[in-house]
Design a protein around this motif. Structure first.
Motif, mmCIF file in Angstrom:
data_model
loop_
_atom_site.group_PDB
_atom_site.id
_atom_site.type_symbol
_atom_site.label_atom_id
_atom_site.label_comp_id
_atom_site.label_asym_id
_atom_site.label_seq_id
_atom_site.Cartn_x
_atom_site.Cartn_y
_atom_site.Cartn_z
ATOM 1 N N ILE A 18 0.818 -1.214 0.000
ATOM 2 C CA ILE A 18 0.000 0.000 0.000
ATOM 3 C C ILE A 18 0.852 1.264 0.000
ATOM 4 O O ILE A 18 0.658 2.158 -0.823
ATOM 5 N N TRP A 19 1.785 1.384 0.950
ATOM 6 C CA TRP A 19 2.534 2.631 1.123
ATOM 7 C C TRP A 19 3.999 2.557 0.727
ATOM 8 O O TRP A 19 4.708 3.545 0.829
ATOM 9 N N GLY A 20 4.468 1.397 0.320
ATOM 10 C CA GLY A 20 5.830 1.302 -0.157
ATOM 11 C C GLY A 20 6.814 0.864 0.910
ATOM 12 O O GLY A 20 6.467 0.679 2.078
ATOM 13 N N PRO A 21 8.052 0.706 0.506
ATOM 14 C CA PRO A 21 9.058 0.145 1.412
ATOM 15 C C PRO A 21 9.422 1.047 2.582
ATOM 16 O O PRO A 21 9.806 0.555 3.633
ATOM 17 N N ALA A 22 9.296 2.356 2.433
ATOM 18 C CA ALA A 22 9.696 3.255 3.519
ATOM 19 C C ALA A 22 8.853 3.029 4.772
ATOM 20 O O ALA A 22 9.389 2.953 5.879
ATOM 21 N N VAL A 23 7.561 2.898 4.609
ATOM 22 C CA VAL A 23 6.676 2.698 5.761
ATOM 23 C C VAL A 23 6.866 1.303 6.335
ATOM 24 O O VAL A 23 6.971 1.123 7.547
#
Length: 100
Positions: free
Chosen positions: A84-89
Motif C-alpha cells: 500500500i505505502w511502499g518500502p519506507a513505511v
C-alpha cells in the motif's frame, strides 16, 4: 495470512515472495524474541491465578500458539503495508514499531 488478504505470496525458507518484492524474515524476527517474554508472563499470571492446576498449564501452553499467531500477523501486516505505502513505511516505521 497474505493469501487470505488476496495477495500472491510464496514462501521459500525464510523468504516470502510477494511478486513485486521479497520479504526476508531474518532469525531475529522469527518470533523467538516474542516467545520467551510471553511464556514468562504466562507463568507469572498462572502463579497468581487462583484456579485448578490444569487451567494454569493451559494458560502457559497457550503462549506458543499466541506467539505464532501474533508474529504471523506482524509479518503479514508488513507485507500489506509494503504494497500500500511502499518500502519506507514497511521497513522503517512499522518494522521498528512492531519490534521486528
Amino acid at each position: 495470512m497474505l493469501q487470505w488478504y488476496g495477495m500472491s505470496a510464496f514462501r521459500e525458507g525464510n523468504i516470502i515472495d510477494l511478486g513485486f518484492t521479497q520479504l526476508q524474515v531474518v532469525d531475529a524476527c522469527s518470533g523467538l524474541r516474542y516467545l520467551y517474554p510471553l511464556i514468562i508472563m504466562a507463568i507469572l499470571l498462572a502463579y497468581f491465578f487462583k484456579s485448578a492446576w490444569w487451567k494454569k498449564v493451559v494458560m502457559v501452553m497457550s503462549a506458543v500458539p499466541l506467539t505464532i499467531a501474533t508474529n504471523s500477523l506482524r509479518i503479514a501486516m508488513t507485507g500489506v503495508l509494503y504494497e500500500i505505502w511502499g518500502p519506507a513505511v514497511a521497513e522503517d516505521f512499522f518494522h521498528g514499531f512492531s519490534g521486528g
